[in-house]
Design an enzyme around this catalytic site. Sequence first.
Site, PDB file in Angstrom:
ATOM      1  N   HIS A  74       0.836  -1.202   0.000  1.00 30.06           N
ATOM      2  CA  HIS A  74       0.000   0.000   0.000  1.00 30.06           C
ATOM      3  C   HIS A  74       0.874   1.256   0.000  1.00 30.06           C
ATOM      4  O   HIS A  74       0.712   2.152  -0.828  1.00 30.06           O
ATOM      5  CB  HIS A  74      -0.913  -0.027   1.229  1.00 30.06           C
ATOM      6  CG  HIS A  74      -1.795   1.166   1.390  1.00 30.06           C
ATOM      7  ND1 HIS A  74      -3.162   1.068   1.385  1.00 30.06           N
ATOM      8  CD2 HIS A  74      -1.516   2.483   1.572  1.00 30.06           C
ATOM      9  CE1 HIS A  74      -3.676   2.278   1.544  1.00 30.06           C
ATOM     10  NE2 HIS A  74      -2.695   3.159   1.671  1.00 30.06           N
ATOM     11  N   GLU A  75       1.831   1.303   0.929  1.00 32.69           N
ATOM     12  CA  GLU A  75       2.687   2.496   1.049  1.00 32.69           C
ATOM     13  C   GLU A  75       3.654   2.617  -0.121  1.00 32.69           C
ATOM     14  O   GLU A  75       3.883   3.712  -0.635  1.00 32.69           O
ATOM     15  CB  GLU A  75       3.427   2.487   2.387  1.00 32.69           C
ATOM     16  CG  GLU A  75       2.514   2.441   3.609  1.00 32.69           C
ATOM     17  CD  GLU A  75       1.400   3.474   3.626  1.00 32.69           C
ATOM     18  OE1 GLU A  75       1.541   4.551   3.007  1.00 32.69           O
ATOM     19  OE2 GLU A  75       0.357   3.205   4.254  1.00 32.69           O
ATOM     20  N   HIS A  78       1.982   4.196  -3.079  1.00 31.57           N
ATOM     21  CA  HIS A  78       1.927   5.657  -3.011  1.00 31.57           C
ATOM     22  C   HIS A  78       3.223   6.272  -3.539  1.00 31.57           C
ATOM     23  O   HIS A  78       3.204   7.225  -4.336  1.00 31.57           O
ATOM     24  CB  HIS A  78       1.695   6.139  -1.577  1.00 31.57           C
ATOM     25  CG  HIS A  78       0.300   5.979  -1.092  1.00 31.57           C
ATOM     26  ND1 HIS A  78      -0.788   6.570  -1.702  1.00 31.57           N
ATOM     27  CD2 HIS A  78      -0.205   5.301  -0.028  1.00 31.57           C
ATOM     28  CE1 HIS A  78      -1.890   6.271  -1.042  1.00 31.57           C
ATOM     29  NE2 HIS A  78      -1.562   5.491  -0.015  1.00 31.57           N
TER      30      HIS A  78
END
Length: 172
Positions: A74-75, A78
């Site tokens: 997820h990170e 980004h």
Amino acid sequence: MINELDKTDIERRLKDLYAKAALYFNRSFPAPLVTYRRSGKHAGTAFLQQNRINLHPTLFAHNKEAYFSDVIPHEVSHLLVYQIHGRVKPHGIEWQSMMSDVFGCEPNTRHTFDLGPLQLKSFTYACACGPVELSVRRHNAVMRGKQQYMCRQCGARLTRLIEQPEPKTNCG
């Protein structure tokens, strides 16, 4: 709280994700710096311009498998989306595509971890759906008249439930 073996496993996972991205986009990306600091209820946070991700050590300790399968991708998504597309919606189509097409992960935007180990102080608010806990920061914003919060289910404004003080007893 995160030991050296865990850090090694995290680095290994990052290398795997970056290798997948490099293969998919036919280009390399700079590896991020990883920090481990408590950050409220956030499992992880991406700092786009710093190429850094922060992982919450307490939540990591209680949810290691989910960190490797969901939070770290997820990170990283980004960071990679920012490097490829610049500023876009945080969980927009580019991020969703990175999660699903590149990493084969569900593009979930919120975790469902038990927050009990964090021992966070909260204040009880409610709507017709029932009670909702707000953080100290959100409660203070309401008290200062700077913010109102709405229920995610029914859309009604949340109102503070005032707890009744414990009855005093005479001991003697």
